[in-house]
Motif scaffolding. Structure first.
Motif, PDB file in Angstrom:
ATOM      1  N   ILE A  85       0.855  -1.186   0.000  1.00  0.00           N
ATOM      2  CA  ILE A  85       0.000   0.000   0.000  1.00  0.00           C
ATOM      3  C   ILE A  85       0.885   1.229   0.000  1.00  0.00           C
ATOM      4  O   ILE A  85       1.772   1.368   0.846  1.00  0.00           O
ATOM      5  CB  ILE A  85      -0.895   0.066   1.269  1.00  0.00           C
ATOM      6  CG1 ILE A  85      -1.518  -1.303   1.559  1.00  0.00           C
ATOM      7  CG2 ILE A  85      -1.958   1.141   1.127  1.00  0.00           C
ATOM      8  CD1 ILE A  85      -2.300  -1.881   0.434  1.00  0.00           C
ATOM      9  N   SER A 135       6.433   9.250   1.152  1.00  0.00           N
ATOM     10  CA  SER A 135       7.471  10.064   1.798  1.00  0.00           C
ATOM     11  C   SER A 135       8.360   9.242   2.726  1.00  0.00           C
ATOM     12  O   SER A 135       9.244   9.787   3.382  1.00  0.00           O
ATOM     13  CB  SER A 135       6.832  11.219   2.583  1.00  0.00           C
ATOM     14  OG  SER A 135       6.038  10.723   3.639  1.00  0.00           O
ATOM     15  N   SER A 141       0.762  10.916   4.401  1.00  0.00           N
ATOM     16  CA  SER A 141      -0.703  10.855   4.430  1.00  0.00           C
ATOM     17  C   SER A 141      -1.141  10.257   5.770  1.00  0.00           C
ATOM     18  O   SER A 141      -0.325   9.679   6.507  1.00  0.00           O
ATOM     19  CB  SER A 141      -1.190   9.951   3.295  1.00  0.00           C
ATOM     20  OG  SER A 141      -0.793   8.614   3.556  1.00  0.00           O
ATOM     21  N   GLY A 147       5.507  10.784  14.012  1.00  0.00           N
ATOM     22  CA  GLY A 147       5.458  11.826  15.029  1.00  0.00           C
ATOM     23  C   GLY A 147       6.666  12.725  14.993  1.00  0.00           C
ATOM     24  O   GLY A 147       7.660  12.430  14.320  1.00  0.00           O
ATOM     25  N   LYS A 195      11.667  22.837  12.387  1.00  0.00           N
ATOM     26  CA  LYS A 195      11.928  21.813  11.367  1.00  0.00           C
ATOM     27  C   LYS A 195      12.831  22.372  10.263  1.00  0.00           C
ATOM     28  O   LYS A 195      13.795  21.741   9.839  1.00  0.00           O
ATOM     29  CB  LYS A 195      10.576  21.377  10.797  1.00  0.00           C
ATOM     30  CG  LYS A 195      10.602  20.165   9.964  1.00  0.00           C
ATOM     31  CD  LYS A 195      10.029  18.956  10.655  1.00  0.00           C
ATOM     32  CE  LYS A 195      10.282  17.718   9.861  1.00  0.00           C
ATOM     33  NZ  LYS A 195       9.765  16.510  10.315  1.00  0.00           N
TER      34      LYS A 195
HETATM   35  C1  LIG Z   1      11.194  15.691   4.468  1.00  0.00           C
HETATM   36  C2  LIG Z   1      10.606  14.596   5.319  1.00  0.00           C
HETATM   37  C3  LIG Z   1      10.398  14.820   6.662  1.00  0.00           C
HETATM   38  C4  LIG Z   1       9.837  13.809   7.467  1.00  0.00           C
HETATM   39  N1  LIG Z   1       9.642  14.062   8.795  1.00  0.00           N
HETATM   40  C5  LIG Z   1       9.063  13.107   9.569  1.00  0.00           C
HETATM   41  C6  LIG Z   1       8.820  13.346  10.953  1.00  0.00           C
HETATM   42  O1  LIG Z   1       9.080  14.418  11.486  1.00  0.00           O
HETATM   43  N2  LIG Z   1       8.251  12.333  11.678  1.00  0.00           N
HETATM   44  C7  LIG Z   1       7.925  11.130  11.125  1.00  0.00           C
HETATM   45  O2  LIG Z   1       7.406  10.258  11.834  1.00  0.00           O
HETATM   46  N3  LIG Z   1       8.151  10.881   9.822  1.00  0.00           N
HETATM   47  C8  LIG Z   1       8.707  11.832   9.026  1.00  0.00           C
HETATM   48  N4  LIG Z   1       8.938  11.576   7.709  1.00  0.00           N
HETATM   49  C9  LIG Z   1       8.594  10.249   7.158  1.00  0.00           C
HETATM   50  C10 LIG Z   1       7.171  10.133   6.580  1.00  0.00           C
HETATM   51  O3  LIG Z   1       6.671  11.390   6.176  1.00  0.00           O
HETATM   52  C11 LIG Z   1       6.206   9.485   7.555  1.00  0.00           C
HETATM   53  O4  LIG Z   1       6.600   8.187   7.926  1.00  0.00           O
HETATM   54  C12 LIG Z   1       4.794   9.395   6.971  1.00  0.00           C
HETATM   55  O5  LIG Z   1       3.885   9.025   7.978  1.00  0.00           O
HETATM   56  C13 LIG Z   1       4.684   8.379   5.819  1.00  0.00           C
HETATM   57  O6  LIG Z   1       3.419   8.560   5.216  1.00  0.00           O
HETATM   58  P1  LIG Z   1       3.222   8.277   3.662  1.00  0.00           P
HETATM   59  O7  LIG Z   1       1.787   8.490   3.365  1.00  0.00           O
HETATM   60  O8  LIG Z   1       4.172   9.066   2.857  1.00  0.00           O
HETATM   61  O9  LIG Z   1       3.560   6.740   3.604  1.00  0.00           O
HETATM   62  P2  LIG Z   1       4.417   5.952   2.518  1.00  0.00           P
HETATM   63  O10 LIG Z   1       5.805   6.469   2.500  1.00  0.00           O
HETATM   64  O11 LIG Z   1       3.696   5.924   1.228  1.00  0.00           O
HETATM   65  O12 LIG Z   1       4.402   4.493   3.173  1.00  0.00           O
HETATM   66  C14 LIG Z   1       5.015   4.281   4.431  1.00  0.00           C
HETATM   67  C15 LIG Z   1       4.462   2.985   5.027  1.00  0.00           C
HETATM   68  O13 LIG Z   1       3.077   3.170   5.326  1.00  0.00           O
HETATM   69  C16 LIG Z   1       2.301   2.171   4.653  1.00  0.00           C
HETATM   70  N5  LIG Z   1       1.027   2.781   4.277  1.00  0.00           N
HETATM   71  C17 LIG Z   1       0.816   3.957   3.653  1.00  0.00           C
HETATM   72  N6  LIG Z   1      -0.512   4.194   3.521  1.00  0.00           N
HETATM   73  C18 LIG Z   1      -1.145   3.126   4.063  1.00  0.00           C
HETATM   74  C19 LIG Z   1      -2.512   2.762   4.237  1.00  0.00           C
HETATM   75  N7  LIG Z   1      -3.526   3.524   3.818  1.00  0.00           N
HETATM   76  N8  LIG Z   1      -2.780   1.579   4.821  1.00  0.00           N
HETATM   77  C20 LIG Z   1      -1.796   0.761   5.255  1.00  0.00           C
HETATM   78  N9  LIG Z   1      -0.485   1.049   5.137  1.00  0.00           N
HETATM   79  C21 LIG Z   1      -0.162   2.236   4.547  1.00  0.00           C
HETATM   80  C22 LIG Z   1       3.151   1.742   3.469  1.00  0.00           C
HETATM   81  O14 LIG Z   1       2.785   0.442   3.024  1.00  0.00           O
HETATM   82  C23 LIG Z   1       4.534   1.790   4.078  1.00  0.00           C
HETATM   83  O15 LIG Z   1       4.755   0.636   4.840  1.00  0.00           O
HETATM   84  C24 LIG Z   1       9.491  12.563   6.889  1.00  0.00           C
HETATM   85  C25 LIG Z   1       9.688  12.349   5.513  1.00  0.00           C
HETATM   86  C26 LIG Z   1      10.230  13.363   4.737  1.00  0.00           C
HETATM   87  C27 LIG Z   1      10.408  13.125   3.263  1.00  0.00           C
END
Ligand SMILES: Cc1cc2nc3c(=O)[nH]c(=O)nc-3n(C[C@H](O)[C@H](O)[C@H](O)COP(=O)(O)OP(=O)(O)OC[C@H]3O[C@@H](n4cnc5c(N)ncnc54)[C@H](O)[C@@H]3O)c2cc1C
Length: 305
Positions: free
Chosen positions: A62, A67, A130, A140, A211
């Motif tokens: 998924i 990110s 997301s 977090g 940040k």
């Molecule tokens: C510039 C930058 C700064 C960041 N700062 C932080 C921070 O301060 N704190 C932090 O915790 N993280 C941070 N992150 C990491 C990231 O943004 C988080 O982990 C975020 O929650 C990932 O969400 P995503 O939708 O991009 O998930 P993705 O990267 O698309 O996926 C991450 C994981 O979540 C799963 N997933 C996604 N959507 C679903 C769904 N609907 N159902 C089941 N599983 C799902 C995917 O399978 C995968 O295992 C940062 C990233 C970047 C690029």
């Protein structure tokens, strides 16, 4: 893997099914090969129908906002699902409860909470993912995590069974939970407390400033590469990396894969890095940190293969 029957699934809400679909534009690193099967699911109805037809015949991943994910250079030999239109709604359920679809960006939920004078969602303004990805990762920053605001999660499993899971049934860990791996989060219900728009805005601005001062922005990155090894040492991972390698030298070694000099736990794709370059850099750091400090680093970013 047999695919013909998948093409015959009739969607009611304009969901899109693609084969050999490019992944590099769907993640923050801008890296990755293709996915053998890709579904942009626009509604629960379409998603459920497709999952039942797919019937776990192969790998399934998924994708949220991409990110936190590093795709492989080779084709992902299975199905990647991204949630679309109908998973992008936010509503206020009562004075301090918000329900948000999984494909909503955290930032949008934070803004919605501010507009509705609900405090506690400020940290979401600093996470570029997301809601679905945030639930999965228990994302977090600055002392707050998803666990602090989740009331319940709505999910569908890989066979199409829908459930609601209250937060009391979930164990939240650092950047993970104990929820089963075969769940697709559809939406989350979140709780905050009443406040004023002005106060919340000050909180958001403060966090965003912090940040910007400490992390790189407007670069191709996946955020923190490794988790802080809280069970092995009090030292932050960036400190362990800094003690163990010469960052400038390391940045000459792996093509366009490099470490941010502003925050050395952030890997950056300078231009055309491959997934292999990134993984070589990861392995190099892991080995150097282990040899120097005895600490075994664990990845925070998610790899697919
Ligand atoms: C510039 C930058 C700064 C960041 N700062 C932080 C921070 O301060 N704190 C932090 O915790 N993280 C941070 N992150 C990491 C990231 O943004 C988080 O982990 C975020 O929650 C990932 O969400 P995503 O939708 O991009 O998930 P993705 O990267 O698309 O996926 C991450 C994981 O979540 C799963 N997933 C996604 N959507 C679903 C769904 N609907 N159902 C089941 N599983 C799902 C995917 O399978 C995968 O295992 C940062 C990233 C970047 C690029």
């Amino acid at each position: 893997m047999k695919l013909e029957d998948l093409e015959k699934v009739k969607f009611s809400d304009n969901s899109k099914l693609k084969f050999d679909y490019e992944l590099s534009n769907l993640n923050w690193f801008n890296i990755g090969g293709k996915s053998k099967i890709y579904l942009l699911a626009n509604s629960l109805r379409d998603l459920s129908k497709f999952l039942k037809q797919y019937n776990r015949r192969g790998k399934l991943f998924i994708l949220g906002a991409g990110s936190n994910v590093l795709f492989d250079d080779n084709t992902f030999d299975g199905l990647i699902i991204k949630l679309g239109k109908n998973f992008n709604n936010i509503s206020k359920l009562n004075e301090n409860l918000i329900i948000s679809g999984s494909s909503c960006l955290d930032k949008k939920v934070s803004e919605f909470a501010m507009e509705n004078e609900i405090e506690g969602f400020e940290f979401l303004s600093c996470i570029p993912g997301s809601i679905g990805g945030g639930i999965k990762m228990n994302a977090g920053c600055y002392g707050k995590e998803f666990k602090d605001i989740i009331v319940s999660v709505q999910a569908i499993d890989f066979l199409g069974n829908v459930s609601t899971i209250p937060s009391s049934k979930i164990t939240f860990n650092y950047r993970s939970t104990n929820l089963p791996k075969d769940l697709i989060y559809l939406s989350g219900t979140f709780k905050g407390s009443l406040s004023t728009k002005e106060k919340i805005k000050i909180g958001i601005d403060n966090l965003k400033n912090k940040k910007q001062l400490s992390q790189p922005f407007r670069v191709k990155t996946g955020g923190s590469t490794f988790k802080n090894p809280i069970d092995q040492t009090d030292k932050k991972v960036w400190k362990l990396i800094k003690e163990s390698i010469d960052i400038k030298e390391t940045n000459k070694m792996f093509g366009d894969a490099m470490l941010s000099e502003k925050h050395c736990n952030f890997m950056i794709n300078k231009d055309k890095a491959s997934s292999k370059d990134m993984k070589n850099l990861i392995n190099f750091i892991k080995e150097k940190v282990y040899n120097k400090t005895g600490v075994n680093l664990e990845l925070e970013i998610v790899l697919t293969s």
